[in-house]
Design an enzyme around this catalytic site. Structure first.
Site, PDB file in Angstrom:
ATOM      1  N   ALA A 104       7.343  -5.104   5.405  1.00 42.53           N
ATOM      2  CA  ALA A 104       6.986  -5.520   6.760  1.00 42.53           C
ATOM      3  C   ALA A 104       5.691  -6.315   6.745  1.00 42.53           C
ATOM      4  CB  ALA A 104       6.815  -4.294   7.669  1.00 42.53           C
TER       5      ALA A 104
ATOM      6  N   PRO B 206     -18.094  -5.077  10.322  1.00 43.19           N
ATOM      7  CA  PRO B 206     -17.667  -5.496  11.661  1.00 43.19           C
ATOM      8  C   PRO B 206     -16.810  -4.437  12.348  1.00 43.19           C
ATOM      9  CG  PRO B 206     -16.342  -6.593   9.985  1.00 43.19           C
ATOM     10  CD  PRO B 206     -17.377  -5.795   9.248  1.00 43.19           C
TER      11      PRO B 206
ATOM     12  N   GLU C  27       2.702   2.779  16.429  1.00 45.99           N
ATOM     13  CA  GLU C  27       2.290   1.712  17.344  1.00 45.99           C
ATOM     14  C   GLU C  27       3.418   1.277  18.287  1.00 45.99           C
ATOM     15  OE1 GLU C  27      -0.294  -1.416  15.979  1.00 45.99           O
ATOM     16  OE2 GLU C  27      -0.736  -0.322  14.133  1.00 45.99           O
TER      17      GLU C  27
ATOM     18  N   ASP D  17       9.975  -6.692  -3.661  1.00 43.20           N
ATOM     19  CA  ASP D  17       8.803  -7.164  -2.932  1.00 43.20           C
ATOM     20  C   ASP D  17       8.723  -8.679  -3.039  1.00 43.20           C
ATOM     21  OD1 ASP D  17       5.919  -7.653  -2.121  1.00 43.20           O
ATOM     22  OD2 ASP D  17       5.979  -5.474  -1.992  1.00 43.20           O
TER      23      ASP D  17
ATOM     24  N   THR E 115       6.271   2.846  12.681  1.00 45.56           N
ATOM     25  CA  THR E 115       4.860   3.086  13.000  1.00 45.56           C
ATOM     26  C   THR E 115       4.719   3.718  14.380  1.00 45.56           C
ATOM     27  OG1 THR E 115       2.764   1.954  13.529  1.00 45.56           O
ATOM     28  CG2 THR E 115       4.766   0.684  13.806  1.00 45.56           C
TER      29      THR E 115
ATOM     30  N   PHE F 181       0.806  -1.220   0.000  1.00 45.81           N
ATOM     31  CA  PHE F 181       0.000   0.000   0.000  1.00 45.81           C
ATOM     32  C   PHE F 181       0.847   1.282   0.000  1.00 45.81           C
ATOM     33  CE2 PHE F 181      -2.339   2.868   3.203  1.00 45.81           C
ATOM     34  CZ  PHE F 181      -2.838   3.689   2.205  1.00 45.81           C
TER      35      PHE F 181
ATOM     36  N   ARG G 273     -10.388  -6.855  19.808  1.00 46.94           N
ATOM     37  CA  ARG G 273      -9.068  -7.443  19.586  1.00 46.94           C
ATOM     38  C   ARG G 273      -8.324  -7.544  20.928  1.00 46.94           C
ATOM     39  NH1 ARG G 273      -5.789  -3.597  15.986  1.00 46.94           N
ATOM     40  NH2 ARG G 273      -6.561  -4.820  14.234  1.00 46.94           N
TER      41      ARG G 273
ATOM     42  N   GLY H 266      -5.638  -6.956  23.560  1.00 43.65           N
ATOM     43  CA  GLY H 266      -4.670  -5.887  23.772  1.00 43.65           C
ATOM     44  C   GLY H 266      -4.862  -4.684  22.878  1.00 43.65           C
TER      45      GLY H 266
ATOM     46  N   SER I 197       3.753  -4.649  16.734  1.00 40.48           N
ATOM     47  CA  SER I 197       4.431  -3.423  17.156  1.00 40.48           C
ATOM     48  C   SER I 197       5.761  -3.735  17.844  1.00 40.48           C
ATOM     49  CB  SER I 197       3.525  -2.589  18.066  1.00 40.48           C
ATOM     50  OG  SER I 197       3.099  -3.307  19.196  1.00 40.48           O
TER      51      SER I 197
ATOM     52  N   LEU J 264      -9.226  -1.317   7.905  1.00 40.96           N
ATOM     53  CA  LEU J 264     -10.533  -0.765   8.287  1.00 40.96           C
ATOM     54  C   LEU J 264     -11.252  -0.036   7.155  1.00 40.96           C
ATOM     55  CD1 LEU J 264     -12.640  -0.092  10.561  1.00 40.96           C
ATOM     56  CD2 LEU J 264     -11.376   2.048  10.854  1.00 40.96           C
TER      57      LEU J 264
END
Length: 339
Positions: free
Chosen positions: A83, A208, A127, A33, A125, A11, A276, A278, A154, A193
């Site tokens: 990643a 969802p 995260e 890739d 990131t 992406f 989810r 954690g 993460s 998402l």
């Protein structure tokens, strides 16, 4: 100038390839890739015949293959997007995340050292910082926020960051790191998402939402992120970390409702599912450092970016429908079987 871009069929990586070929038409861009499930060669179809572009199907953990590529290309800059990045998948199978995100990073840096790369850039990131409480909107992640990871994903990214900084201190490898907030925009893999909600809403399928949908994310339009990395690899200070955020905080449930509204779909499609493990509550980045040092600011407001993103998915149904059907995974064979 030759730049190796790993994870360039994913992406953010593919959007970066497009940005660099457009912004620097005299540069040579070499895309590496492995084409795992999230790598989609058809994304790069428009640039495959560009004389300044080369695609290599290669795993960044393949030390011999990476060394051979560096020997052929003698890159000036390496930008490592490659990643495993899906939190849910990392909870199911942590080992592959450690292999790609940490071992793969070490392989890329060893080759960068051997061939005298002028800049190695690690795409990380927000995260790695863990999360922030919902009741403290005044708190933001800065580059000095302690690392406090929540998931195997993460943790693997944080481990890679520490390794990158160790290579700078121990070997003098000229490195930079960027830590971004949630990206969105064209070519986003449909398990995430925003594209998942768009695809499901168009098909009148359930939408969802984890828990109550109260989790807050800072959303960054992918084009703005690519411009930030472009600035960092050319002008960023070696050995530094730069936070790249969108100043676009949104609750997950509000995003889903906005997508329903834009597509004219009823909110009754929304279904709440078990949260989810954690699950981080809030991410929010303070991008003051990159603004002060490099003059970068996000240009795209979420209200505009989400409309552009939805329009892209409406205009490019074949791209994401091929992913959902699995047909995209045959694209490499179709492209290269007769070459």
């Amino acid at each position: 100038m030759t730049i190796i871009v790993t994870g360039g069929a994913g992406f953010i990586g593919s959007n970066f390839v497009f940005h660099m070929l457009g912004a620097h038409p005299d540069y040579r861009i070499v895309c590496v890739d492995k084409l795992t499930y999230a790598g989609n060669l058809s994304t790069l179809e428009s640039v495959m015949d560009n004389p300044n572009f080369r695609f290599c199907k290669l795993d960044i953990c393949d030390r011999e293959g990476i060394d051979k590529l560096f020997d052929e290309e003698k890159p000036d800059i390496v930008v490592n997007f490659a990643a495993e990045s899906h939190v849910d998948r990392s909870i199911e199978n942590p080992e592959i995340f450690l292999q790609t995100n940490i071992i793969g990073t070490s392989v890329m840096m060893d080759a960068s050292r051997k061939y005298g790369v002028k800049r190695y850039h690690q795409v990380s990131t927000d995260e790695v910082y863990g999360d922030l409480p919902l009741d403290r909107p005044d708190l933001f992640f800065t580059e000095t926020t302690p690392i406090h990871t929540s998931s195997p994903y993460s943790s693997s990214k944080a481990g890679a960051d520490l390794l990158v900084l160790a290579y700078y201190r121990t070997y003098g490898l000229p490195v930079t790191i960027s830590r971004c907030s949630n990206n969105y925009g064209p070519y986003h893999f449909p398990e995430k998402l925003i594209p998942l909600m768009i695809a499901n809403a168009l098909a009148d399928k359930p939408l969802p939402v984890y828990g109550k949908g109260e989790n807050v994310r800072d959303w960054l339009y992918v084009e703005d992120h690519c411009k930030a990395i472009d600035l960092i690899i050319h002008n960023g200070k070696v050995g530094e970390v730069y936070n790249v955020g969108g100043h676009n905080e949104m609750k997950n449930i509000d995003i889903v409702k906005l997508i329903c509204k834009e597509l004219g779909k009823p909110e009754t499609l929304i279904t709440y599912v078990a949260d989810r493990k954690g699950h981080d509550m809030r991410y929010a980045i303070d991008p003051t450092k990159i603004h002060n040092e490099l003059g970068w600011l996000p240009e795209t407001k979420f209200a505009d970016g989400i409309k552009k993103t939805i329009k892209w998915y409406l205009d490019n149904e074949k791209w994401w429908k091929d992913i959902i059907s699995g047909d995209y995974q045959n694209y490499y064979d179709r492209m290269y079987s007769n070459r």
